[in-house]
Scaffold this motif. Structure first.
Motif, PDB file in Angstrom:
ATOM      1  N   LEU A 191      11.263  -4.031  43.722  1.00  0.00           N
ATOM      2  CA  LEU A 191      12.253  -4.966  44.243  1.00  0.00           C
ATOM      3  C   LEU A 191      13.454  -4.199  44.785  1.00  0.00           C
ATOM      4  CD1 LEU A 191      13.562  -7.813  44.522  1.00  0.00           C
ATOM      5  CD2 LEU A 191      14.306  -7.590  42.144  1.00  0.00           C
ATOM      6  N   ILE A 205      10.548 -11.224  36.795  1.00  0.00           N
ATOM      7  CA  ILE A 205      10.527  -9.796  37.143  1.00  0.00           C
ATOM      8  C   ILE A 205      10.023  -8.972  35.967  1.00  0.00           C
ATOM      9  CG2 ILE A 205      12.010  -7.825  37.699  1.00  0.00           C
ATOM     10  CD1 ILE A 205      13.745  -9.784  39.311  1.00  0.00           C
ATOM     11  N   LYS A 226       9.922  -9.532  46.834  1.00  0.00           N
ATOM     12  CA  LYS A 226      10.402  -8.173  46.521  1.00  0.00           C
ATOM     13  C   LYS A 226      10.267  -7.263  47.737  1.00  0.00           C
ATOM     14  CE  LYS A 226       6.553  -5.413  45.952  1.00  0.00           C
ATOM     15  NZ  LYS A 226       6.388  -3.997  46.368  1.00  0.00           N
ATOM     16  N   ALA A 236      13.029  -4.132  37.762  1.00  0.00           N
ATOM     17  CA  ALA A 236      13.202  -4.328  39.202  1.00  0.00           C
ATOM     18  C   ALA A 236      12.801  -3.088  39.987  1.00  0.00           C
ATOM     19  CB  ALA A 236      14.652  -4.710  39.499  1.00  0.00           C
TER      20      ALA A 236
END
Length: 444
Positions: free
Chosen positions: A379, A265, A335, A374
């Motif tokens: 995500l 990520i 995601k 994230a």
């Protein structure tokens, strides 16, 4: 004198002498990959021992679908998977008994949680119906039995075993345990990231909408060419400075062997920030990036791997570590699935992401990821950063609460009663959100 051991109105055992001060309990979180155990003194509430081990079922498949398929395809599959997880729990009990004298004779209560497939396999129940629509469990109720009936060996055979209730589909008792820790007021989004991402929106009083989304193994290092679990040698954090310097951290401090989920990520976010990956997810080839950044030190890290697969190399040598174009496509699928599931449940609940009172990340993976990374790759939905918190192993905390407080077990029943499971695969809203969130909608 004699000591009578009972739970509620049920007599569990009788022992010679006064053993009233020797009463132990175990709380167990059966994960698809890892089984965690917590041993408590039930007379004082003190935590005496913790232990964990790889789930022995892993040799039959890394994820729940593979294990369900093994049961379907092999006549002895259910028995083998059942014995594998029981052996794992018994092994943890044996290790705990070595640390806590008298445990094997005085462990009278065990409370378990786990996802729907783990519940079936632990109880020796055929999980085949979970492998196809409508993804139905044989029972979603709390299950109570004796250790002897279950097949556990390293505790009294009449010890009480309880498996917490499921919430529907692949959303199991581990999520029930997590939701015990959610405030009873406000609207909260709970995400447990993994191969199956469990999602819930609501509160512990009025109830939740809940669902799971099969985001694939990419976020755990699977289906990524240089992906691995979060073990020694894994790159778990990475970034690229404004002047083009790559920096990363390796678990254990030695040579990098691959990228685990949090590193994947971070690396994706870093490539987006410096323009090496565009909004569509395309990793720019060396020549194209050089046209805009002719002096960038990152140019030497771009090279093809295979005929149609470009890659960014974090390390070179005999066993290089890189993130490829194909990897980035896998990350996009994962995601988008998580974010679309969150947005669909929020829309169904009638709340926008920015109106949520909190976003709670549960599970070990949620505890290790960089939240800013994230958010940047999409995500997570666009919840204000200050409202996002990681709670670590929320399932483990919840199952411990149920062991120590019978009122918490009762709350599990209430949560199940006021929770509605949403099948995302039948939702037109989810499919629209999934497509809309496939690109990297990079914040301005």
């Amino acid at each position: 004198p004699l000591t009578f051991i009972r739970c509620g109105g049920t007599l569990l055992g009788v022992q010679r002498g006064d053993t009233a001060r020797r009463l132990f309990g175990a709380a167990v979180d059966i994960g698809t990959t890892t089984v965690a155990m917590y041993i408590y003194d039930l007379t004082t509430g003190a935590l005496l021992h913790t232990g964990s081990a790889l789930n022995g079922q892993i040799r039959y498949g890394a994820d729940v679908i593979a294990r369900i398929q093994h049961v379907i395809e092999h006549a002895d599959g259910l028995a083998a998977l059942n014995r594998a997880v029981l052996d794992t729990v018994d092994g943890l009990l044996a290790a705990a008994a070595a640390a806590v004298p008298g445990l094997s004779d005085d462990l009278w209560q065990l409370v378990f949680c786990g996802n729907s497939t783990m519940q079936h396999l632990f109880l020796g129940v055929d999980p085949s119906a979970l492998g196809a629509e409508p993804f139905a469990s044989v029972t979603a109720d709390a299950v109570r039995a004796s250790a002897g009936e279950i097949g556990l060996q390293n505790c009294p055979p009449d010890a009480l075993v309880e498996f917490l209730p499921l919430l529907g589909g692949f959303v199991g008792a581990d999520t029930t345990a997590v939701l015990l820790g959610v405030p009873e007021e406000g609207v909260h989004l709970v995400i447990d990231l993994g191969t199956n991402g469990e999602i819930a929106v609501g509160n512990a009083h009025d109830g939740f909408l809940t669902s799971s989304t099969a985001c694939g193994p990419a976020l755990e290092g699977g289906s990524i060419e240089c992906g691995m679990r979060g073990a020694e040698g894994a790159i778990d954090h990475a970034d690229i400075t404004p002047d083009g310097e790559l920096r990363f951290h390796v678990l254990g401090g030695g040579e990098a062997k691959g990228l685990c989920g949090s590193g994947i990520i971070d690396m994706t976010a870093a490539l987006l920030r410096c323009g090496l990956v565009d909004m569509t997810g395309r990793l720019l080839p060396r020549e194209e990036y050089a046209a805009e950044h002719p002096d960038s030190p990152l140019l030497d890290r771009l090279a093809p791997v295979g005929e149609y697969n470009n890659a960014f190399f974090l390390t070179r040598g005999e066993h290089p570590v890189y993130l490829s174009q194909d990897d980035i496509r896998q990350i996009q699928l994962a995601k988008s699935s998580i974010c679309a599931g969150c947005l669909t449940l929020c829309r169904e609940r009638g709340v926008a992401p920015e109106q949520l009172d909190s976003l709670i990340l549960a599970g070990a993976f949620g505890n290790y990821i960089d939240v800013d990374s994230a958010l940047y790759i999409g995500l997570l939905p666009a919840v204000p950063r200050g409202k996002i918190a990681a709670v670590g192993n929320g399932a483990g905390s919840g199952v411990c609460r149920c062991l120590l407080d019978r009122a918490e077990s009762a709350r599990c029943g209430h949560i199940r009663a006021v929770t509605r499971h949403v099948e995302l695969n039948a939702s037109a809203e989810f499919m629209e959100q999934y497509i809309m969130n496939m690109n990297f909608n990079v914040p301005l």
